[in-house]
Design an enzyme around this catalytic site. Structure first.
Site, PDB file in Angstrom:
ATOM      1  N   HIS A  44       2.677   3.601   9.573  1.00 27.13           N
ATOM      2  CA  HIS A  44       3.986   3.331   9.381  1.00 27.13           C
ATOM      3  C   HIS A  44       4.901   4.203   9.056  1.00 27.13           C
ATOM      4  CE1 HIS A  44       2.797   3.380   5.005  1.00 27.13           C
ATOM      5  NE2 HIS A  44       3.980   3.315   4.841  1.00 27.13           N
ATOM      6  N   THR A  48      -3.534   6.239   1.315  1.00 29.24           N
ATOM      7  CA  THR A  48      -4.180   5.939  -0.033  1.00 29.24           C
ATOM      8  C   THR A  48      -5.873   6.161   0.105  1.00 29.24           C
ATOM      9  OG1 THR A  48      -2.430   4.937  -0.835  1.00 29.24           O
ATOM     10  CG2 THR A  48      -4.443   4.610  -1.964  1.00 29.24           C
ATOM     11  N   SER A  98      -0.487   8.264   7.433  1.00 33.69           N
ATOM     12  CA  SER A  98      -0.281   6.674   7.537  1.00 33.69           C
ATOM     13  C   SER A  98       0.621   6.307   8.852  1.00 33.69           C
ATOM     14  CB  SER A  98       0.403   6.159   6.351  1.00 33.69           C
ATOM     15  OG  SER A  98      -0.523   5.820   5.121  1.00 33.69           O
ATOM     16  N   THR A 110     -15.517  -3.796  10.292  1.00 31.36           N
ATOM     17  CA  THR A 110     -14.796  -3.870  11.591  1.00 31.36           C
ATOM     18  C   THR A 110     -13.581  -3.483  11.741  1.00 31.36           C
ATOM     19  OG1 THR A 110     -16.256  -5.958  11.771  1.00 31.36           O
ATOM     20  CG2 THR A 110     -14.571  -5.673  13.409  1.00 31.36           C
ATOM     21  N   GLN A 138       4.587  12.096   5.397  1.00 36.02           N
ATOM     22  CA  GLN A 138       5.939  12.359   5.405  1.00 36.02           C
ATOM     23  C   GLN A 138       6.387  13.140   6.517  1.00 36.02           C
ATOM     24  OE1 GLN A 138       8.090  10.431   3.513  1.00 36.02           O
ATOM     25  NE2 GLN A 138       6.674   9.280   2.710  1.00 36.02           N
ATOM     26  N   CYS A 141       5.797   3.228  -2.985  1.00 36.98           N
ATOM     27  CA  CYS A 141       4.309   3.090  -3.424  1.00 36.98           C
ATOM     28  C   CYS A 141       3.994   3.038  -4.971  1.00 36.98           C
ATOM     29  CB  CYS A 141       3.357   4.134  -2.718  1.00 36.98           C
ATOM     30  SG  CYS A 141       3.802   4.392  -0.818  1.00 36.98           S
TER      31      CYS A 141
END
Length: 365
Positions: free
Chosen positions: A180, A50, A178, A218, A158, A304
């Site tokens: 995950h 995102t 992403s 950071t 995906q 999402c």
């Protein structure tokens, strides 16, 4: 990640602890770069796709020799909401590109759209759809976009780890990913450039100049370390034949149990782990809750959307009517999924469909 949690240094610091933390970040950066076949310095870590989409999809994303901002953003109608809603173009400079009934981008419509743009444009097309698993012909899209002097930003969230998403194969200019989705931790992702010719003069998060000035703040060292480990783990691609077999098994059994079942994107090439289907008359909201009570976790589309069960914009763009959209269920297999999981799903679905049928019969009587 456990090792990184034990290293308390700030990766921007020059002392020993800081250098050790920096080493973990740069090792992960190299692993992510290797997954996509690019150079280490072309990977910018973000909090996920995102943020990466918001960072990349701006008029000032440029190829080095071209300094003028992009005039228009062309977006496939079935893109993830992070792309459809997360870009930084004015609304009147965005055009949606139609898809076929199987969810494939209409290449002829793309040609016409590109020809109608007087200046430079950016095109956003995902490698694989999050709801149907449909794989887009990204290489063909890239050829068309580059022939008109545009840039192609590809959401590979995906597809990464399931198909070859190297720049050499896809020919995109920017990839978004992403952690995950490839087995890494939540809350970290990346914007990845194909070449150092690309420039982005408008960072989304300003601050201390981290990530080559493209993303201040950071770095989340443990999450980045986990992202790198996941990228390394899937660098040779996963056991896709195993996933294809599970998908084929489920689809065959669904058709045998409900001849009127609809498989979405069935006429297109799809990811090996994703099945989107609808059993007419079986509400997805009812099925989702009932399956969850049986210990089976599925969805009605992208996860999402704030946990909402809502009508799919993807299926709407594919021309699916509202009644059938209200019945769609998406099943995603993981690398640890086994045939017994399909058995469990089929038993639970059978019980749910029988209950709904009994209620309909009683109501009719």
């Amino acid at each position: 990640m456990i090792e990184a949690l034990d290293r308390v240094g700030n990766p921007s610091s020059v002392h020993t602890e800081g250098r050790r933390a920096r080493g973990l970040v740069e090792t992960a950066r190299a692993d992510v770069a290797a997954l996509f076949g690019t150079r280490t310095e072309l990977v910018t870590f973000t909090s996920g796709t995102t943020e990466a989409a918001a960072l990349a999809l701006t008029p000032v994303l440029q190829d080095a020799p071209v300094q003028a901002p992009a005039d228009r953003l062309l977006v496939a109608a079935t893109e993830h909401p992070a792309v459809l809603q997360g870009h930084r173009f004015p609304a009147d400079r965005v055009s949606l590109l139609p898809v076929t009934s199987d969810g494939l981008l209409d290449l002829e419509a793309l040609r016409h759209a590109l020809a109608s743009v007087s200046g430079r444009c950016i095109v956003a097309v995902q490698a694989a759809n999050s709801e149907t698993g449909v794989l887009q012909p990204i290489h063909d899209v890239a050829d068309l976009v580059h022939a008109h002097g545009g840039l192609l930003v590809c959401d590979a969230t995906q597809a990464a780890g399931r198909i070859d998403c190297s720049f050499n194969r896809l020919q995109a200019d920017v990839l978004l990913v992403s952690s995950h989705k490839i087995g890494g931790p939540l809350g970290v992702g990346a914007m990845v450039f194909a070449s150092d010719r690309l420039r982005l003069g408008d960072p989304l998060v300003r601050g201390g100049g981290q990530e080559r000035g493209l993303r201040g703040g950071t770095e989340n060292v443990p999450a980045i370390a986990g992202f790198g480990a996941a990228a390394r783990a899937v660098s040779g691609l996963v056991d896709t034949p195993h996933l294809y077999e599970l998908r084929q098994n489920l689809e065959q059994r669904l058709r045998a149990s409900w001849p009127d079942v609809v498989m979405f994107g069935n006429g297109a090439e799809r990811l090996p782990n994703t099945v989107a289907f609808a059993i007419p008359g079986v509400s997805n909201e009812t099925a989702l809750i009932a399956l969850d009570l049986e210990g089976v976790a599925v969805s009605t589309g992208s996860a999402c959307s704030s946990g909402k069960v809502s009508s799919s914009h993807v299926l709407e763009a594919m021309g699916v009517d509202a009644h059938l959209r209200a019945c769609v269920i998406r099943v995603s297999f993981g690398w640890c999924s086994i045939p017994a999981d399909v058995d469990r799903l089929m038993v639970a679905l059978g019980a749910i469909a029988s209950r709904i049928q009994r209620r309909s019969t009683q109501a009719a009587a």
